[in-house]
Scaffold this motif. Structure first.
Motif, mmCIF file in Angstrom:
data_model
loop_
_atom_site.group_PDB
_atom_site.id
_atom_site.type_symbol
_atom_site.label_atom_id
_atom_site.label_comp_id
_atom_site.label_asym_id
_atom_site.label_seq_id
_atom_site.Cartn_x
_atom_site.Cartn_y
_atom_site.Cartn_z
ATOM 1 N N LEU A 171 1.543 18.908 7.951
ATOM 2 C CA LEU A 171 1.444 17.599 7.319
ATOM 3 C C LEU A 171 2.847 17.193 6.867
ATOM 4 O O LEU A 171 3.485 17.921 6.096
ATOM 5 N N VAL A 172 3.314 16.041 7.350
ATOM 6 C CA VAL A 172 4.685 15.600 7.073
ATOM 7 C C VAL A 172 4.665 14.170 6.555
ATOM 8 O O VAL A 172 4.001 13.296 7.129
ATOM 9 N N GLY A 173 5.374 13.952 5.461
ATOM 10 C CA GLY A 173 5.541 12.607 4.924
ATOM 11 C C GLY A 173 6.983 12.160 5.060
ATOM 12 O O GLY A 173 7.912 12.913 4.758
ATOM 13 N N ILE A 174 7.188 10.924 5.524
ATOM 14 C CA ILE A 174 8.533 10.377 5.721
ATOM 15 C C ILE A 174 8.622 9.060 4.964
ATOM 16 O O ILE A 174 7.792 8.159 5.160
ATOM 17 N N ALA A 175 9.614 8.928 4.107
ATOM 18 C CA ALA A 175 9.776 7.694 3.326
ATOM 19 C C ALA A 175 11.196 7.643 2.777
ATOM 20 O O ALA A 175 11.840 8.681 2.592
ATOM 21 N N PRO A 177 10.333 9.143 -1.401
ATOM 22 C CA PRO A 177 8.999 9.769 -1.409
ATOM 23 C C PRO A 177 8.313 9.731 -2.762
ATOM 24 O O PRO A 177 7.085 9.551 -2.830
ATOM 25 N N ASN A 178 9.046 9.904 -3.839
ATOM 26 C CA ASN A 178 8.417 9.953 -5.167
ATOM 27 C C ASN A 178 7.737 8.649 -5.541
ATOM 28 O O ASN A 178 6.898 8.623 -6.447
ATOM 29 N N ARG A 179 8.073 7.568 -4.873
ATOM 30 C CA ARG A 179 7.470 6.276 -5.182
ATOM 31 C C ARG A 179 6.606 5.738 -4.045
ATOM 32 O O ARG A 179 5.844 4.792 -4.254
ATOM 33 N N GLN A 180 6.719 6.312 -2.836
ATOM 34 C CA GLN A 180 6.074 5.692 -1.674
ATOM 35 C C GLN A 180 5.067 6.575 -0.953
ATOM 36 O O GLN A 180 4.268 6.065 -0.166
ATOM 37 N N LEU A 181 5.064 7.866 -1.177
ATOM 38 C CA LEU A 181 4.115 8.758 -0.508
ATOM 39 C C LEU A 181 2.977 9.129 -1.463
ATOM 40 O O LEU A 181 3.137 9.067 -2.685
ATOM 41 N N PRO A 182 1.821 9.515 -0.920
ATOM 42 C CA PRO A 182 0.685 9.885 -1.781
ATOM 43 C C PRO A 182 1.056 11.007 -2.758
ATOM 44 O O PRO A 182 1.763 11.953 -2.407
ATOM 45 N N ARG A 183 0.553 10.904 -3.942
ATOM 46 C CA ARG A 183 0.883 11.863 -4.991
ATOM 47 C C ARG A 183 0.472 13.280 -4.597
ATOM 48 O O ARG A 183 1.202 14.251 -4.844
ATOM 49 N N ASP A 184 -0.703 13.426 -3.986
ATOM 50 C CA ASP A 184 -1.182 14.759 -3.620
ATOM 51 C C ASP A 184 -0.324 15.383 -2.521
ATOM 52 O O ASP A 184 -0.198 16.613 -2.454
ATOM 53 N N LEU A 185 0.245 14.559 -1.654
ATOM 54 C CA LEU A 185 1.153 15.080 -0.629
ATOM 55 C C LEU A 185 2.398 15.673 -1.289
ATOM 56 O O LEU A 185 2.879 16.747 -0.905
ATOM 57 N N ASP A 202 0.809 -1.215 0.000
ATOM 58 C CA ASP A 202 0.000 0.000 0.000
ATOM 59 C C ASP A 202 0.846 1.271 0.000
ATOM 60 O O ASP A 202 0.302 2.372 -0.072
ATOM 61 N N HIS A 203 2.152 1.119 0.113
ATOM 62 C CA HIS A 203 3.024 2.296 0.129
ATOM 63 C C HIS A 203 3.299 2.748 -1.299
ATOM 64 O O HIS A 203 4.395 2.594 -1.828
ATOM 65 N N ARG A 204 2.238 3.328 -1.898
ATOM 66 C CA ARG A 204 2.325 3.746 -3.298
ATOM 67 C C ARG A 204 1.745 5.147 -3.443
ATOM 68 O O ARG A 204 1.013 5.633 -2.576
ATOM 69 N N VAL A 205 2.066 5.760 -4.557
ATOM 70 C CA VAL A 205 1.641 7.146 -4.777
ATOM 71 C C VAL A 205 0.137 7.271 -4.981
ATOM 72 O O VAL A 205 -0.425 8.362 -4.802
ATOM 73 N N ASP A 206 -0.537 6.200 -5.353
ATOM 74 C CA ASP A 206 -1.969 6.290 -5.637
ATOM 75 C C ASP A 206 -2.834 5.936 -4.433
ATOM 76 O O ASP A 206 -4.062 5.888 -4.555
ATOM 77 N N ILE A 207 -2.233 5.682 -3.281
ATOM 78 C CA ILE A 207 -2.996 5.312 -2.079
ATOM 79 C C ILE A 207 -2.802 6.391 -1.011
ATOM 80 O O ILE A 207 -1.672 6.781 -0.705
ATOM 81 N N GLY A 208 -3.916 6.847 -0.435
ATOM 82 C CA GLY A 208 -3.872 7.826 0.645
ATOM 83 C C GLY A 208 -4.149 9.251 0.224
ATOM 84 O O GLY A 208 -4.125 10.162 1.063
#
Length: 724
Positions: A190-194, A197-205, A170-176
């Protein structure tokens, strides 16, 4: 004096070398120390561990009054509370990443920024989360992990975290992305950690991000802060910067497993790094390698580029040598090349293999292993990522049955990371294979592993250099390794290492120094060397080739040698589409010259010229057949007949013109050799004595010059005619 390098462009090269203020890092470490101190007061077992390390701890008895007094004395008794080394290191890196963005710390505590943090490796994700929650955010704000729930209520002022290490599907850009929308509406940080990031965080983030951070590497000043956090003081000396660049955060708990002095910490870390990065000190550099040809040239050019890139004077986009596929048979030194490249470039080497990736139990584990290999290389950039056995990644067009979906995902994952050159600045990928034909063509497309260099088995001169390397600079120096190289003709560098290692073992067991005979014994493995008469005949044979080759002007003589299985003359010449009949007959003359020389010297020729499909007679006969049937230059006229293995039997009337041509050309060779027999004799004598002659030595002997000084003694009836 501080050495600074110019900065050319964001995300394209290394940052300039400047001393960080580290005020925020010091504050983070102080906050962590406070948290540890609070935990110490309430955690008696932890206090017992501190006591075992030599610190005073609270009273651990049953008297409630004494317990009360002891709790009050903790802050006074314990002068320093150690922080876990890996956590302290991540704290320094997170603080530096935040401090590099002016005003970001204030925004995290007062406003609602959207921040993305790249940790490069999955192991840093959870420590980075802990540092942010403990140190970067206001303590009165609620932190919600948005990766764990889709139905949580996100209130204004809450801090939202997307924490993804890439382990879940589920760690993909299209989820979340729906959760990102609700969090943005609530107007909280709002903070994303990965790791990526370009492959594992939500695209909108990613689209909404105000700040994109990445954990930097740990330098000496940062390491000093970590050591101070662990033992309470800073060291007085540092570590070799090239060695320090190989440091993993995971190395710190290993090196600092006991609480020791600051300088002792430096020694412990240096020891751990030296064992891990032995390629920086042990083994040869590129300049010491033998027999790598174009691969060595490629590596030397890359090493120079990486040095400029490290200083910031060369942009990543300007480096053209960013991917290499090394092919060749086992044992030719593909892995050694990667180690030597890393040593010469003074950059970390990250080694992995397809076998390592496939050792995971499930597809998710294999994909994670691929991502982790590239992530580790990115974290250490500039670096060399070496992938062995890449032919283990199958060509998708050849996969059938139930494994299609599995291997398609594996190949796609590898292609995604290979293609993302701009996403991995400073990472050069070198892959090795024994079977380049089995690799998916997409892997070798432009922008991926688009340069292939084949490493062949070493020739005699290269083998001699390899023998000298493994013998060492202080062993059997009075002896030339060329006889060993000739006896080992056809071997690889790995074979040479084994020969010398086993010879050393035999000498050690016999309680004496190693000799050349020990090495010869290992090379030959019971095979007998050429007897004297056979050696003389073969020397005459190879000398005949050399003299006719020079007389016909076909090409440049590389060398001539004798070995346990016979002899060989190497001539650098090419026959291509513009060749004429005289040139083709010159090649035949060269092929037949060895046997003709034997006939002149001994009255008869040996059958050795007729052994195997690549023997002298086979080559000469094949060219004579081609002249008649395929090149349109023979007695059949302008005709082309498709090649078969039995032309001489199937084509009526072919044997006679082929045999006639071979006989005529052989007679031409006889005239040349008879006229220049003095040259044949002196070359054969020198070859018999030495076992090896370089092309320059052969040329000198033909000119009547002793290659080692003086005038060569020419024998024969035509002493005066030395020229060609």
């Amino acid at each position: 004096m501080l050495d600074t390098c110019a900065h050319l462009g964001e995300h394209d090269q290394l940052q300039p070398v400047v001393a960080p203020s580290d005020q925020l890092a010091a504050a983070f470490l102080k906050q962590l120390a406070h948290e540890e101190r609070v935990r110490l007061k309430s955690d008696v077992p932890y206090g017992r561990e501190i006591a075992e390390a030599g610190f005073a701890v609270p009273y651990d008895g049953d008297d409630p009054v004494e317990q009360l007094i002891a709790l009050d004395e903790v802050d006074r008794q314990i002068a320093h509370v150690p922080i876990p080394a890996d956590l302290a290191a991540v704290a320094v890196l997170v603080a530096r990443a935040i401090e590099a963005e002016p005003g970001l710390l204030r925004r995290l505590r007062r406003e609602a920024p959207v921040v993305v943090l790249a940790t490069h490796v999955p192991e840093f994700v959870e420590p980075a989360r802990a540092i942010l929650e403990t140190c970067a955010f206001r303590p009165d704000r609620k932190v919600q992990d948005l990766s764990q729930s889709r139905s949580m209520v996100f209130r204004k002022g809450d801090i939202g975290l997307f924490v993804r290490d890439g382990a879940s599907k589920d760690h993909r850009v299209d989820i979340g992305n729906d959760i990102v929308g609700r969090a943005l509406h609530a107007r909280g940080p709002l903070v994303g950690i990965a790791p990526d990031p370009n492959r594992q965080l939500p695209r909108d983030l990613l689209r909404a991000a105000d700040h994109r951070l990445a954990l930097p590497s740990l330098d000496q000043h940062g390491l000093d802060l970590v050591i101070e956090a662990v033992v309470g003081g800073r060291p007085t000396r540092g570590i070799d910067p090239d060695l320090l660049r190989t440091l993993d955060i995971a190395d710190l708990p290993v090196a600092l497993r006991t609480m020791i002095s600051p300088d002792a910490c430096i020694d412990a870390i240096a020891k751990v790094l030296a064992e891990k990065a032995d390629y920086l000190d042990a083994g040869p550099g590129l300049e010491e390698l033998h027999g790598y040809g174009a691969a060595k040239d490629w590596g030397v050019a890359l090493a120079a580029d990486l040095q400029e890139y490290r200083c910031g004077s060369l942009a990543w986009a300007q480096i053209d040598n960013r991917g290499l596929l090394l092919s060749g048979p086992p044992g030719v030194g593909k892995t050694s090349f990667a180690r030597a490249l890393a040593k010469t470039a003074r950059v970390p080497l990250v080694s992995t293999s397809v076998a390592d990736w496939n050792s995971a139990d499930y597809l998710s584990g294999t994909l994670r292993a691929i991502r982790n290999a590239f992530a580790r290389a990115r974290a250490l950039a500039p670096s060399i990522l070496f992938i062995d056995e890449i032919d283990g990644i199958s060509d998708r067009t050849t996969i059938r049955g139930e494994h299609v979906q599995y291997w398609t995902q594996v190949v796609n994952c590898l292609l995604e990371h290979l293609a993302g050159i701009e996403d991995r600045p400073g990472v050069v990928v070198v892959a090795a294979t024994n079977h380049p034909d089995r690799i998916d063509p997409a892997v070798r497309r432009a922008g991926r592993l688009d340069r292939e260099i084949a490493i062949e088995k070493p020739d005699a001169t290269t083998l001699a250099g390899i023998f000298r390397h493994y013998l060492g600079s202080d062993t059997l120096l009075e002896m030339s390794p060329m006889p060993l190289a000739l006896a080992a003709r056809g071997s690889t560098g790995a074979d040479v290492e084994a020969f010398v290692r086993r010879a050393r073992g035999a000498a050690r067991r016999a309680d004496r120094e190693m000799t050349f005979e020990d090495v010869f014994t290992e090379i030959r493995q019971g095979r007998r060397p050429l007897p004297g008469p056979a050696r003389q005949r073969i020397a005459i044979h190879e000398a005949g080739h050399a003299v006719v080759g020079r007389a016909t002007g076909l090409g440049c003589i590389v060398d001539a040698s004798l070995h346990d299985n016979g002899g060989e003359l190497v001539l650098d010449h090419v026959i291509d589409g513009d060749a004429t009949l005289p040139q083709l007959e010159a090649v035949i003359e060269l092929a037949l010259a060895g046997r003709v020389a034997e006939e002149i010297a001994f009255g008869n020729g040996s059958i050795g010229v007729g052994f195997g499909p690549t023997c002298d007679l086979a080559k000469a006969t094949a060219i004579a057949c081609d002249i008649e049937l395929r090149f349109g230059l023979g007695s059949f006229g302008p005709i082309h007949v498709a090649a078969t293995t039995s032309d001489l039997l199937l084509v009526k009337g072919l044997i006679e013109p082929v045999a006639a041509r071979l006989s005529a050309v052989a007679e031409r060779a006889r005239k040349v050799l008879t006229k220049r027999w003095a040259q044949v004799e002196i070359i054969a004598s020198a070859l018999d004595d030495a076992g090896y002659l370089a092309g320059t030595e052969i040329d000198a002997l033909m000119a009547g010059i002793d290659p080692h000084g003086g005038i060569a003694e020419l024998r024969g009836s035509d002493v005066s005619k030395r020229g060609l």
